[in-house]
Design a protein around this motif. Structure first.
Motif, mmCIF file in Angstrom:
data_model
loop_
_atom_site.group_PDB
_atom_site.id
_atom_site.type_symbol
_atom_site.label_atom_id
_atom_site.label_comp_id
_atom_site.label_asym_id
_atom_site.label_seq_id
_atom_site.Cartn_x
_atom_site.Cartn_y
_atom_site.Cartn_z
ATOM 1 N N TRP A 108 39.383 -21.742 44.153
ATOM 2 C CA TRP A 108 39.997 -21.479 45.459
ATOM 3 C C TRP A 108 39.047 -21.942 46.562
ATOM 4 C CZ3 TRP A 108 44.928 -20.493 45.829
ATOM 5 C CH2 TRP A 108 45.599 -19.818 44.790
ATOM 6 N N HIS A 109 39.586 -22.733 47.481
ATOM 7 C CA HIS A 109 38.740 -23.267 48.546
ATOM 8 C C HIS A 109 39.595 -23.748 49.717
ATOM 9 C CE1 HIS A 109 40.031 -26.849 46.341
ATOM 10 N NE2 HIS A 109 39.741 -27.571 47.400
ATOM 11 N N GLU A 156 34.144 -17.814 55.269
ATOM 12 C CA GLU A 156 32.848 -17.838 54.591
ATOM 13 C C GLU A 156 33.038 -18.263 53.143
ATOM 14 O OE1 GLU A 156 29.146 -14.785 53.549
ATOM 15 O OE2 GLU A 156 30.722 -14.189 54.959
ATOM 16 N N ALA A 157 32.131 -19.089 52.652
ATOM 17 C CA ALA A 157 32.261 -19.618 51.294
ATOM 18 C C ALA A 157 30.885 -19.770 50.654
ATOM 19 C CB ALA A 157 32.975 -20.967 51.324
ATOM 20 N N GLY A 158 30.898 -19.811 49.329
ATOM 21 C CA GLY A 158 29.674 -20.040 48.568
ATOM 22 C C GLY A 158 29.722 -21.405 47.912
ATOM 23 N N HIS A 159 28.551 -22.022 47.738
ATOM 24 C CA HIS A 159 28.502 -23.367 47.174
ATOM 25 C C HIS A 159 28.394 -23.265 45.655
ATOM 26 C CE1 HIS A 159 26.941 -27.735 47.934
ATOM 27 N NE2 HIS A 159 28.217 -27.689 47.637
ATOM 28 N N ASP A 160 29.509 -23.540 44.980
ATOM 29 C CA ASP A 160 29.570 -23.446 43.519
ATOM 30 C C ASP A 160 29.133 -24.782 42.926
ATOM 31 O OD1 ASP A 160 30.244 -23.286 40.831
ATOM 32 O OD2 ASP A 160 32.080 -22.169 41.186
ATOM 33 N N LEU A 161 27.984 -24.772 42.251
ATOM 34 C CA LEU A 161 27.432 -25.989 41.658
ATOM 35 C C LEU A 161 27.519 -25.999 40.139
ATOM 36 C CD1 LEU A 161 24.175 -26.193 43.833
ATOM 37 C CD2 LEU A 161 26.325 -27.412 44.201
ATOM 38 N N ASP A 172 35.512 -16.170 47.632
ATOM 39 C CA ASP A 172 35.367 -15.099 46.644
ATOM 40 C C ASP A 172 36.711 -14.425 46.368
ATOM 41 O OD1 ASP A 172 35.834 -13.088 48.646
ATOM 42 O OD2 ASP A 172 33.711 -13.109 49.172
ATOM 43 N N GLU A 173 36.759 -13.646 45.306
ATOM 44 C CA GLU A 173 38.013 -13.052 44.847
ATOM 45 C C GLU A 173 38.610 -12.091 45.869
ATOM 46 O OE1 GLU A 173 37.255 -11.320 41.058
ATOM 47 O OE2 GLU A 173 36.945 -13.249 40.051
ATOM 48 N N SER A 174 37.766 -11.334 46.561
ATOM 49 C CA SER A 174 38.299 -10.367 47.523
ATOM 50 C C SER A 174 38.969 -11.070 48.703
ATOM 51 C CB SER A 174 37.174 -9.450 48.023
ATOM 52 O OG SER A 174 36.168 -10.187 48.697
#
Length: 272
Positions: A108-109, A156-161, A172-174
């Motif tokens: 998801w992005h 807000e997002a995290g960088h998934d490598l 994130d899921e929430s």
């Protein structure tokens, strides 16, 4: 191709537009042959799953005439010129494949999250256009969209490598759960998955939340993604390879509507 007021209203409200069978069978047959050939190539633009199956082929429009014509096609370019009120350029061109049984997930992005963070794109005045080369079923990795999620801005997002072979700024899921709950209507889930035959076209906002599940079926799914950006909104950072985030901001001059058919017929005659 011009959008009606109703289509513009739907885009503003829902964040996407879907056009069933926008391209003919002959046009899609031409593109499918070229896509298969490109995804077999051993070149930097072609990225593969951890299994070795093709995942994405970048920038095909820069070295393949069929896809150059598609990137300049009025059925794709004119609606975005209309939405943005100015000329557009090609920010990105991808051949995304979900191979039978081995096609991997896209988490998801939001696309603009990557364009802003990695490419320095000032505003979400760019849009993805998906052209279906195979029939997209509910079960072979259809793209899932969260309607109206574009109205929440850049999240807000995290960088998934690590999850897949392609790095991605993911949600994130929430956050995804909250957005889906807000999009629910009349007891229906807050997710849509536009399915359709080859030649269908999906256009969606750069901030619309989306993703797709793995393909564990024997039915492959290839989609072309053309990202067009308003010329005045061009990127300002050059941290990614040029074949991923283009640096040529020249406004697109649309070709004739029949350019793909003319190419197909000319080359068929030449081959004969």
């Amino acid at each position: 191709m011009k959008l009606s007021q109703e289509q513009v209203k739907q885009f503003d409200d829902q964040g996407y537009m879907f056009f069933p069978e926008c391209f003919s069978a002959e046009e899609i047959a031409l593109m499918s042959i070229e896509a298969d050939n490109i995804l077999k190539m051993d070149r930097p633009e072609v990225w593969r799953e951890k299994s070795g199956a093709p995942r994405t082929g970048f920038a095909a429009h820069t070295f393949n005439e069929v896809f150059r014509l598609l990137a300049h096609h009025p059925r794709l370019v004119e609606p975005l010129q209309q939405v943005f009120g100015e000329p557009v350029y090609v920010h990105q061109f991808k051949l995304n494949a979900k191979a039978a049984f081995t096609g991997d997930v896209w988490q998801w992005h939001q696309d603009y999250g990557t364009w802003a963070r990695d490419d320095g794109m000032p505003e979400p005045r760019a849009m993805n256009i998906a052209v279906y080369l195979d029939e997209v079923h509910p079960f072979n990795g259809a793209l899932m969209l969260v309607p109206k999620s574009h109205k929440h801005g850049t999240l807000e997002a995290g960088h998934d490598l690590s999850t897949t072979s392609y790095p991605l700024w993911t949600l994130d899921e929430s956050t995804v759960t909250r957005l889906c709950r807000e999009a629910e209507e009349d007891g229906k889930p807050g997710i849509v998955a536009p399915v359709g035959k080859p030649g269908s076209v999906l256009m969606f906002h750069g901030n619309l939340v989306h993703g797709s599940a793995p393909n564990i079926t024997p039915y492959p799914r290839k989609i072309i993604y053309l990202t067009l950006c308003a010329v005045s909104n061009h990127i300002t950072k050059f941290t990614r390879p040029e074949f991923i985030a283009h640096r040529d901001f020249t406004p697109i001059q649309p070709v004739d509507d029949g350019a793909l058919l003319e190419h197909a017929r000319a080359h068929r005659v030449a081959a004969e």
